[in-house]
Design a protein around this motif. Structure first.
Motif, PDB file in Angstrom:
ATOM      1  N   ASN A 201     -35.682  -5.873  84.018  1.00 30.51           N
ATOM      2  CA  ASN A 201     -34.864  -4.955  84.821  1.00 30.51           C
ATOM      3  C   ASN A 201     -33.488  -5.582  85.061  1.00 30.51           C
ATOM      4  OD1 ASN A 201     -34.115  -2.726  86.248  1.00 30.51           O
ATOM      5  ND2 ASN A 201     -35.219  -3.277  88.132  1.00 30.51           N
ATOM      6  N   ILE A 202     -32.790  -5.879  83.963  1.00 32.14           N
ATOM      7  CA  ILE A 202     -31.532  -6.597  84.040  1.00 32.14           C
ATOM      8  C   ILE A 202     -30.379  -5.656  83.709  1.00 32.14           C
ATOM      9  CG2 ILE A 202     -30.191  -8.484  83.027  1.00 32.14           C
ATOM     10  CD1 ILE A 202     -32.779  -9.946  82.508  1.00 32.14           C
ATOM     11  N   LEU A 203     -29.319  -5.717  84.532  1.00 30.10           N
ATOM     12  CA  LEU A 203     -28.099  -4.951  84.270  1.00 30.10           C
ATOM     13  C   LEU A 203     -27.353  -5.553  83.084  1.00 30.10           C
ATOM     14  CD1 LEU A 203     -26.697  -4.376  87.867  1.00 30.10           C
ATOM     15  CD2 LEU A 203     -27.486  -2.607  86.308  1.00 30.10           C
ATOM     16  N   SER A 204     -26.604  -4.736  82.454  1.00 30.53           N
ATOM     17  CA  SER A 204     -25.804  -5.218  81.314  1.00 30.53           C
ATOM     18  C   SER A 204     -24.613  -6.057  81.774  1.00 30.53           C
ATOM     19  CB  SER A 204     -25.315  -4.040  80.468  1.00 30.53           C
ATOM     20  OG  SER A 204     -24.522  -3.160  81.280  1.00 30.53           O
ATOM     21  N   ILE A 205     -24.268  -5.937  83.055  1.00 28.88           N
ATOM     22  CA  ILE A 205     -23.139  -6.723  83.570  1.00 28.88           C
ATOM     23  C   ILE A 205     -23.521  -8.200  83.577  1.00 28.88           C
ATOM     24  CG2 ILE A 205     -21.630  -7.121  85.536  1.00 28.88           C
ATOM     25  CD1 ILE A 205     -22.075  -4.245  86.373  1.00 28.88           C
ATOM     26  N   GLY A 206     -22.703  -9.026  82.963  1.00 28.33           N
ATOM     27  CA  GLY A 206     -22.981 -10.453  82.919  1.00 28.33           C
ATOM     28  C   GLY A 206     -22.507 -11.160  84.174  1.00 28.33           C
ATOM     29  N   LEU A 207     -23.197 -12.237  84.510  1.00 30.44           N
ATOM     30  CA  LEU A 207     -22.835 -12.999  85.711  1.00 30.44           C
ATOM     31  C   LEU A 207     -21.418 -13.528  85.616  1.00 30.44           C
ATOM     32  CD1 LEU A 207     -24.867 -15.556  87.675  1.00 30.44           C
ATOM     33  CD2 LEU A 207     -22.864 -16.390  86.491  1.00 30.44           C
ATOM     34  N   GLY A 208     -20.986 -13.926  84.431  1.00 30.62           N
ATOM     35  CA  GLY A 208     -19.665 -14.517  84.274  1.00 30.62           C
ATOM     36  C   GLY A 208     -18.525 -13.552  84.597  1.00 30.62           C
ATOM     37  N   ARG A 209     -18.772 -12.247  84.516  1.00 28.61           N
ATOM     38  CA  ARG A 209     -17.732 -11.269  84.845  1.00 28.61           C
ATOM     39  C   ARG A 209     -17.589 -11.078  86.352  1.00 28.61           C
ATOM     40  NH1 ARG A 209     -19.200  -5.964  81.702  1.00 28.61           N
ATOM     41  NH2 ARG A 209     -17.377  -5.274  82.896  1.00 28.61           N
ATOM     42  N   VAL A 210     -18.559 -11.572  87.098  1.00 28.24           N
ATOM     43  CA  VAL A 210     -18.577 -11.327  88.534  1.00 28.24           C
ATOM     44  C   VAL A 210     -18.324 -12.617  89.322  1.00 28.24           C
ATOM     45  CG1 VAL A 210     -19.984 -10.504  90.456  1.00 28.24           C
ATOM     46  CG2 VAL A 210     -20.182  -9.426  88.210  1.00 28.24           C
ATOM     47  N   LEU A 211     -18.867 -13.723  88.839  1.00 25.10           N
ATOM     48  CA  LEU A 211     -18.853 -14.960  89.612  1.00 25.10           C
ATOM     49  C   LEU A 211     -18.318 -16.117  88.778  1.00 25.10           C
ATOM     50  CD1 LEU A 211     -19.753 -16.593  92.176  1.00 25.10           C
ATOM     51  CD2 LEU A 211     -21.950 -16.941  91.016  1.00 25.10           C
ATOM     52  N   GLY A 212     -17.421 -16.862  89.390  1.00 24.15           N
ATOM     53  CA  GLY A 212     -16.951 -18.094  88.788  1.00 24.15           C
ATOM     54  C   GLY A 212     -17.410 -19.274  89.622  1.00 24.15           C
ATOM     55  N   VAL A 213     -17.964 -20.307  88.954  1.00 26.57           N
ATOM     56  CA  VAL A 213     -18.449 -21.515  89.648  1.00 26.57           C
ATOM     57  C   VAL A 213     -17.655 -22.688  89.096  1.00 26.57           C
ATOM     58  CG1 VAL A 213     -20.424 -22.959  90.193  1.00 26.57           C
ATOM     59  CG2 VAL A 213     -20.739 -20.488  89.887  1.00 26.57           C
ATOM     60  N   PHE A 214     -16.978 -23.412  90.011  1.00 20.76           N
ATOM     61  CA  PHE A 214     -16.132 -24.531  89.615  1.00 20.76           C
ATOM     62  C   PHE A 214     -16.635 -25.807  90.282  1.00 20.76           C
ATOM     63  CE2 PHE A 214     -13.668 -20.673  89.384  1.00 20.76           C
ATOM     64  CZ  PHE A 214     -13.062 -20.770  88.134  1.00 20.76           C
ATOM     65  N   THR A 215     -16.519 -26.892  89.551  1.00 20.16           N
ATOM     66  CA  THR A 215     -16.969 -28.184  90.075  1.00 20.16           C
ATOM     67  C   THR A 215     -15.817 -29.174  90.060  1.00 20.16           C
ATOM     68  OG1 THR A 215     -17.673 -28.968  87.886  1.00 20.16           O
ATOM     69  CG2 THR A 215     -19.300 -27.789  89.228  1.00 20.16           C
ATOM     70  N   GLU A 216     -15.879 -30.126  90.971  1.00 19.20           N
ATOM     71  CA  GLU A 216     -14.898 -31.205  91.042  1.00 19.20           C
ATOM     72  C   GLU A 216     -15.614 -32.536  90.867  1.00 19.20           C
ATOM     73  OE1 GLU A 216     -12.649 -31.058  94.610  1.00 19.20           O
ATOM     74  OE2 GLU A 216     -12.113 -28.936  94.402  1.00 19.20           O
ATOM     75  N   ASN A 217     -15.077 -33.365  89.973  1.00 22.31           N
ATOM     76  CA  ASN A 217     -15.634 -34.695  89.719  1.00 22.31           C
ATOM     77  C   ASN A 217     -17.069 -34.587  89.202  1.00 22.31           C
ATOM     78  OD1 ASN A 217     -13.230 -35.803  90.742  1.00 22.31           O
ATOM     79  ND2 ASN A 217     -14.030 -35.653  92.831  1.00 22.31           N
ATOM     80  N   THR A 218     -17.726 -35.715  89.118  1.00 30.04           N
ATOM     81  CA  THR A 218     -19.101 -35.765  88.628  1.00 30.04           C
ATOM     82  C   THR A 218     -20.064 -35.511  89.774  1.00 30.04           C
ATOM     83  OG1 THR A 218     -18.460 -37.396  86.954  1.00 30.04           O
ATOM     84  CG2 THR A 218     -20.821 -37.187  87.461  1.00 30.04           C
ATOM     85  N   LEU A 219     -21.003 -34.618  89.562  1.00 31.61           N
ATOM     86  CA  LEU A 219     -21.948 -34.249  90.611  1.00 31.61           C
ATOM     87  C   LEU A 219     -23.273 -34.988  90.430  1.00 31.61           C
ATOM     88  CD1 LEU A 219     -21.426 -30.379  90.741  1.00 31.61           C
ATOM     89  CD2 LEU A 219     -20.306 -32.140  92.124  1.00 31.61           C
ATOM     90  N   TYR A 220     -23.964 -35.209  91.545  1.00 31.33           N
ATOM     91  CA  TYR A 220     -25.319 -35.756  91.470  1.00 31.33           C
ATOM     92  C   TYR A 220     -26.364 -34.644  91.581  1.00 31.33           C
ATOM     93  CZ  TYR A 220     -24.762 -35.578  96.603  1.00 31.33           C
ATOM     94  OH  TYR A 220     -24.510 -35.181  97.891  1.00 31.33           O
ATOM     95  N   SER A 221     -25.924 -33.401  91.766  1.00 29.21           N
ATOM     96  CA  SER A 221     -26.845 -32.281  91.943  1.00 29.21           C
ATOM     97  C   SER A 221     -27.016 -31.494  90.646  1.00 29.21           C
ATOM     98  CB  SER A 221     -26.328 -31.321  93.027  1.00 29.21           C
ATOM     99  OG  SER A 221     -26.077 -32.000  94.228  1.00 29.21           O
ATOM    100  N   HIS A 222     -28.150 -30.805  90.532  1.00 24.43           N
ATOM    101  CA  HIS A 222     -28.391 -29.813  89.488  1.00 24.43           C
ATOM    102  C   HIS A 222     -28.430 -28.454  90.178  1.00 24.43           C
ATOM    103  CE1 HIS A 222     -29.719 -32.794  86.389  1.00 24.43           C
ATOM    104  NE2 HIS A 222     -29.965 -33.487  87.490  1.00 24.43           N
ATOM    105  N   LEU A 223     -27.730 -27.486  89.613  1.00 20.74           N
ATOM    106  CA  LEU A 223     -27.623 -26.174  90.252  1.00 20.74           C
ATOM    107  C   LEU A 223     -27.817 -25.071  89.216  1.00 20.74           C
ATOM    108  CD1 LEU A 223     -24.451 -26.941  92.404  1.00 20.74           C
ATOM    109  CD2 LEU A 223     -26.778 -26.705  93.279  1.00 20.74           C
ATOM    110  N   LEU A 224     -28.395 -23.958  89.666  1.00 16.97           N
ATOM    111  CA  LEU A 224     -28.590 -22.788  88.822  1.00 16.97           C
ATOM    112  C   LEU A 224     -28.274 -21.555  89.662  1.00 16.97           C
ATOM    113  CD1 LEU A 224     -29.617 -21.512  86.133  1.00 16.97           C
ATOM    114  CD2 LEU A 224     -31.889 -21.464  87.176  1.00 16.97           C
ATOM    115  N   TYR A 225     -27.417 -20.665  89.093  1.00 17.81           N
ATOM    116  CA  TYR A 225     -26.989 -19.486  89.844  1.00 17.81           C
ATOM    117  C   TYR A 225     -27.366 -18.211  89.079  1.00 17.81           C
ATOM    118  CZ  TYR A 225     -24.351 -22.559  92.891  1.00 17.81           C
ATOM    119  OH  TYR A 225     -24.010 -23.526  93.788  1.00 17.81           O
ATOM    120  N   ARG A 226     -27.694 -17.172  89.881  1.00 19.45           N
ATOM    121  CA  ARG A 226     -27.973 -15.858  89.328  1.00 19.45           C
ATOM    122  C   ARG A 226     -27.568 -14.816  90.366  1.00 19.45           C
ATOM    123  NH1 ARG A 226     -33.176 -14.564  85.577  1.00 19.45           N
ATOM    124  NH2 ARG A 226     -32.261 -12.727  84.554  1.00 19.45           N
TER     125      ARG A 226
END
Length: 796
Positions: A201-226
């Motif tokens: 039940n997934i919309l054709s709209i891609g996540l990248g068209r709606v949300l931008g995720v930016f990082t600074e420097n090297t992270l110690y975390s693992h992240l997943l967005y939807r």
């Protein structure tokens, strides 16, 4: 950790495993079962469906419902606000026994409520003995099982169930979820886990068209967005019940879904409203939003939107509130290594959310897709939800943890011989990857990323033993060698306590004083002080402003207190530490007596006073044989007294009744009468340096089987010669069979500078009974030594 068989069945098929077998196996593998509770729904409570709902004609807060229970349609008056048409509900029929609001039993009967007949009751969860999940009736859905009208509720899969409470050790963070326990159960019974499928039940709209995720420097975390669009959402009865059992059920629907998915999979999940993350000036219809992942001033990684901190990863998360009928959410799955997050919390000490850090510091599930897919699938099953296509994954490479060992080493640790095939089979069932070398002696194990507790080969052996079963290990006799428990410190301790027991047996009392002392008292009694630069910086009281350099001042104070209380006979001792001017510690024994040695009794109506000889005998009974040298004529008097903290000659001791205690050639203490000016009467003091006394183990020596003989010898000798010199000289003269000697009597009348000294010689042979000739030769030899060394003459 609370689990149920119903929850476990979502990840592994345990239908063929009995409850007793399941609990026994959990205990065997280290997941201790602390309690098991059977969910018992009352009899005659069945599945019903609300066909109609009309207001009660005589009550504003009541409704009249027609409820289909399969065999008939019942009219039931219900006061719950959430009752509605087409709901599946739990209906208590006539004759069933449920619980009222006070927890008391209530039998259901046909009754009239405001002139309207009611033939049963639509039940809430608490009325059925379940935890409270809402303020109204319990609405059933497909998560409870197959809803057949008229079927007893206790027969449904959700309620034909057991609640199992499992104790999880702190190192098993992977088992703080139902999936983690299901993995271990699957490994024990060799069962395959059910996959967590990707949500549809997934919309054709891609996540990248709606949300931008930016990082600074090297992270110690693992992240997943939807991104998910929620039109309508309601938690299932199964979800609500398990959250209620774990005290995690809230009024916030979104938080309930996040908590449930985290509880089931072990993945830490969070959510943000898309509206809160919009870019400044962005068109409302464009749905453009942005998240920034960076470190704050203290070095903690945070999720920000428009410079506003939304959460601290692994430490805090915001409580999202939104309208579940129309909302777009950003779902977040996160993972931080437990070592990293524990160090951050310890060093930075931020304000934490306890329920979150409890999981993150013990090790959450790093497989973020599992948690995200499970959450999305739950939302799809429980409401009208659309998912945006694609995900945004932020991860950095982590080196796999590998352990190199041999099968022989594992067997040595376990204490049993397992074949390589048995070991590899167990490890594969636990999802460890095995690489065996060509010679099959060494093998390499790759640890699953969710097993944070596996660090070395000992942990690997423990995992094999857990599943193999400790009861399967063949018993072997324990080979051990006992080490000598005695050591220098223990011997010194027992020596001190034996001294105390000996003195207690002679009627003395043990004292324990502060190790601190008054510098004024030390100066008054003529003792040295600790050097000023080594003194106490912050004394407990002004009177105790330094460390003690002698035990005597405290003993004098205790004696005076007892005299003031009316005691006539005082005998005290203390074993404790004293310090030199350079703050060097040593152990001392101090014995202090005054007044009467024995109270008034026949034939001593005035009692018996202490004297130097009786006091010396008391000390001898405690520390053993010693020699006593007159202090007043001793060539090293000042140096010997300085060993015991005195400044020069001690003015608190009697000048003519004091002597140094010697063992061998070493001065280990002194015995003296107290000076009369102290006002303590006939008091005596002895101080022994315990560090200088021998306290080694006693060595048995051969003794003679033949009797002792005694001979007395009276000689005229210079009165200035101390007896200890006479004794040492005779003992060192190699006189045959001389075992010991001691003075018997002394006579001084009309002898000018000489005295008549009677000496008793104790003679004994190791090989024979001494004859009269042997005794005569020994006596003559002793007399010759006295004549040669001291100019003595036999008194006739």
């Amino acid at each position: 950790m609370i689990i149920t068989k119903h929850l476990l069945s979502k990840f592994v098929d345990i239908s063929a495993i009995s409850l007793q077998e399941l609990c026994a196996k959990l205990n065997d593998i280290g997941l201790e079962v602390e309690g098991v509770t059977h969910i018992e729904i009352p009899h005659k409570v069945v599945v019903g469906k609300v066909l109609t709902k009309t207001p009660h004609p005589n009550a504003d807060k009541l409704n009249v419902c027609e409820v289909d229970v399969g065999s008939q349609v019942l009219q039931i008056v219900c006061g719950a606000k959430n009752v509605a048409k087409d709901q599946f509900v739990a209906v208590a029929l006539e004759g069933s026994v449920v619980r009222n609001a006070k927890g008391e039993e209530l039998e259901i009967k046909r009754t009239m409520l405001r002139d309207v007949e009611s033939c049963g009751m639509i039940c809430s969860s608490t009325e059925l003995g379940l935890p409270k999940i809402n303020d109204g009736i319990m609405v059933l859905d497909k998560s409870a099982g197959i809803l057949t009208l008229g079927k007893e509720l206790r027969e449904l899969e959700l309620f034909d169930n057991y609640v199992i409470e499992v104790s999880i050790t702190p190192n098993r963070g992977d088992c703080l979820s139902v999936l983690g326990i299901a993995r271990d159960i699957g490994a024990c019974f060799d069962l395959r886990l059910k996959p967590i499928n990707d949500a549809d039940n997934i919309l054709s709209i891609g996540l990248g068209r709606v949300l931008g995720v930016f990082t600074e420097n090297t992270l110690y975390s693992h992240l997943l967005y939807r991104i998910v669009e929620i039109r309508e959402l309601c938690p299932s009865v199964s979800m609500s019940l398990i959250l209620a059992y774990t005290d995690a059920l809230k009024d916030n629907v979104i938080q309930n879904f996040l908590e449930y998915a985290t509880y089931m999979t072990g993945v830490i999940l969070n959510a943000y409203r898309l509206d809160e993350c919009r870019l400044r000036g962005a068109d409302t219809n464009s749905l453009q939003a942005q998240l920034s992942i960076k470190k704050d001033e203290s070095g903690i990684e945070v999720v920000c939107a428009q410079d506003k901190i939304l959460s601290q990863i692994g430490i805090t998360c915001g409580e999202i509130t939104c309208d579940v009928k129309s909302e777009i959410l950003i779902l977040e799955a996160s993972y931080v290594s437990p070592l990293v997050i524990s160090e951050i919390i310890h060093d930075k000490k931020p304000e934490c959310k306890p329920s979150l850090t409890y999981r993150s510091t013990r090790g959450s599930n790093p497989n973020l897709d599992q948690g995200m897919n499970f959450l999305c699938q739950c939302m799809l099953e429980c409401g009208d939800v659309l998912l945006y296509s694609g995900t945004h994954n932020i991860a950095h490479h982590e080196q796999e943890h590998k352990i190199k060992t041999t099968f022989q080493t594992i067997n040595q640790i376990i204490g049993n011989m397992l074949s390589p095939e048995e070991m590899t089979e167990i490890l594969k069932r636990l999802n460890f990857e095995i690489d065996v070398t060509c010679d099959e002696n060494f093998f390499m194990v790759t640890v699953p990323n969710y097993r944070h507790d596996i660090a070395d080969m000992q942990d690997l052996a423990e995992e094999i033993l857990r599943l193999y079963g400790i009861d399967s290990i063949r018993a072997r006799p324990l080979a051990f060698r006992e080490n000598l428990a005695l050591n220098t410190h223990y011997r010194f301790y027992t020596y001190r306590r034996n001294l105390a027991h000996s003195l207690l047996a002679q009627g003395l009392y043990e004292c324990i004083h502060y190790v601190f002392a008054s510098s004024r008292d030390l100066e008054e009694y003529g003792f040295v002080h600790i050097d000023s630069e080594l003194g106490l910086l912050n004394p407990i009281v002004s009177e105790l402003d330094t460390l003690r350099t002698s035990l005597i001042p405290h003993m004098i104070a205790s004696t005076r207190r007892n005299l003031n209380l009316g005691y006539k006979s005082i005998g005290l001792f203390e074993i404790g530490a004293v310090y030199t001017q350079k703050r060097e510690e040593s152990q001392r024994l101090n014995v202090f007596v005054c007044g009467e040695r024995e109270g008034e009794h026949y034939p001593y109506p005035k009692g018996v006073k202490w004297d130097i000889f009786s006091f010396s005998a008391l000390i001898k009974n405690a520390i053993g044989e010693f020699s006593l040298q007159n202090a007043s004529t001793h060539p090293h008097k000042v140096q010997n007294f300085a060993k015991f903290g005195f400044c020069g000659e001690p003015h608190i001791l009697h000048p003519f009744q004091s002597g140094f205690v010697y063992k061998g050639d070493e001065c280990i203490g002194f015995i003296a009468k107290l000076h009369p000016k102290l006002g303590l009467g006939d008091g005596f003091v002895c101080e022994i340096a315990l560090d200088s006394t021998p306290h080694h183990l006693t060595h048995a020596k051969e003794f003679s089987k033949y009797q002792k003989s005694q001979r007395d010898l009276t000689v005229l000798i210079d009165s200035k010669i101390p007896f200890y010199r006479i004794r040492e000289t005779l003992l060192k003269a190699n006189i045959p069979h001389l075992l010991n000697l001691y003075p018997m009597d002394i006579f001084t009348q009309d002898l000018d500078s000489q005295v008549a000294l009677s000496i008793r010689l104790v003679l004994q042979s190791m090989t024979k009974t001494l004859q009269e000739q042997d005794l005569l030769e020994a006596t003559q030899h002793a007399l010759a030594v006295l004549e040669q060394e001291f100019g003595a003459k036999l008194k006739v």
